[in-house]
Design an enzyme around this catalytic site. Structure first.
Site, mmCIF file in Angstrom:
data_model
loop_
_atom_site.group_PDB
_atom_site.id
_atom_site.type_symbol
_atom_site.label_atom_id
_atom_site.label_comp_id
_atom_site.label_asym_id
_atom_site.label_seq_id
_atom_site.Cartn_x
_atom_site.Cartn_y
_atom_site.Cartn_z
ATOM 1 N N ASP A 212 4.388 -3.262 44.786
ATOM 2 C CA ASP A 212 2.994 -3.802 45.305
ATOM 3 C C ASP A 212 3.143 -3.620 46.790
ATOM 4 O OD1 ASP A 212 0.980 -5.450 46.174
ATOM 5 O OD2 ASP A 212 1.590 -7.095 45.477
ATOM 6 N N ASP A 271 4.796 -18.719 40.803
ATOM 7 C CA ASP A 271 3.642 -18.604 39.955
ATOM 8 C C ASP A 271 2.515 -18.946 40.535
ATOM 9 O OD1 ASP A 271 1.742 -18.404 37.769
ATOM 10 O OD2 ASP A 271 2.693 -20.331 36.659
#
Length: 288
Positions: A212, A271
């Site tokens: 990323d 998350d």
């Protein structure tokens, strides 16, 4: 079985500076909106000026809140603002508390951004070593190009002032609702009938998403923080993000990671999308 998190009032997801439709192949707020819709929440994404000061964007948000209320028949909305979107949400709640049930700041620069300060100083000749200023500017521009693949708007420098410590300080003098009384503390849970919440993250110690590029840029920018070294998400310091009830401010998430699922997500990564689902349940429990 999916949990039902139908909130009493619609949820508006408010984008921040340089808001855009997509991040590469992904629609902005796509993951968040999809997750909230799946559990029964009614979700809208207002579109504000991609680059402007906090009050102008706040006025635009007020117009769109009115539109949602007229269209749905609801009496109030829940505002969840990411980054500068949190400041627009605060403005709307301060001016129209009768239309806002809650304001939630996600990675919001509620006391300003050290990176904005650094970049603003870089524009003043002689204030920073040229090589350092150039390095920070390049990292910042690379970050934005990762978001939408386009060149910066011409008035980006002017908008930067709205996110500096000084600029946000002036904003806070006029709209202090939900701000902590002490640095790093919690703010008032409720002001004028509006509930205030916040959460944010810090750049993960582990390289949780090596593929990323955005995380790499946030990691590099995080090294320029002085007030909150190693306690920032690459754009906003941990304690600078505090507003109202602080759910948590050290999730292992960089600035954009609090908005989407990271590319090549490692099991150690936070998350981020689950946080929005949990918050919808929190709003539901509070009859919001």
């Amino acid at each position: 079985m999916l949990r039902n998190a139908t909130t009493q009032h619609p949820i508006l997801l408010v984008h921040g500076l340089f808001g855009f439709e997509r991040i590469g192949p992904f629609e902005l707020f796509h993951d968040v909106k999809q997750a909230l819709n799946a559990i029964g929440a009614q979700v809208f994404v207002p579109h504000l000026s991609a680059i402007h000061d906090n009050e102008v964007r706040g006025k635009q948000l007020l117009w769109q809140i009115d539109s949602v209320l007229r269209g749905t028949g609801a009496t109030k909305v829940n505002l969840i603002g990411h980054s500068q979107g949190a400041l627009a949400a605060r403005y709307a709640a301060a001016l129209a508390p009768h239309s806002v049930a809650s304001v939630t700041s996600v990675s919001g620069p509620n006391h300003g951004s050290e990176i904005a300060d650094f970049l603003r100083k870089a524009l003043i000749p002689g204030r920073l070593p040229e090589a350092v200023a150039q390095n920070v500017a390049i990292l910042f521009f690379d970050f934005l190009s990762q978001l939408n693949g386009t060149r910066l708007p011409r008035n980006a420098v002017a908008a930067l002032g709205a996110l500096t410590t000084e600029g946000v300080g002036s904003f806070n003098d006029k709209f202090p609702q939900g701000l902590p009384k002490t640095w790093g503390g919690h703010g008032a849970e409720q002001v004028n009938g509006v509930r205030y919440y916040s959460w944010s993250g810090v750049v993960p110690e582990l390289d949780v998403s090596p593929s990323d590029p955005v995380q790499g840029i946030c990691r590099a920018l995080s090294e320029y923080f002085i007030t909150e070294p190693e306690q920032n998400d690459g754009f906003v310091g941990r304690f600078s993000s505090h507003l109202g009830t602080v759910i948590r401010s050290d999730y292992p998430l960089d600035h954009l990671g609090s908005l989407r699922r990271a590319v090549g997500r490692h099991p150690a990564a936070g998350d981020s999308i689950g946080l929005y689902v949990e918050h919808a349940l929190r709003l539901q429990a509070a009859n919001l």
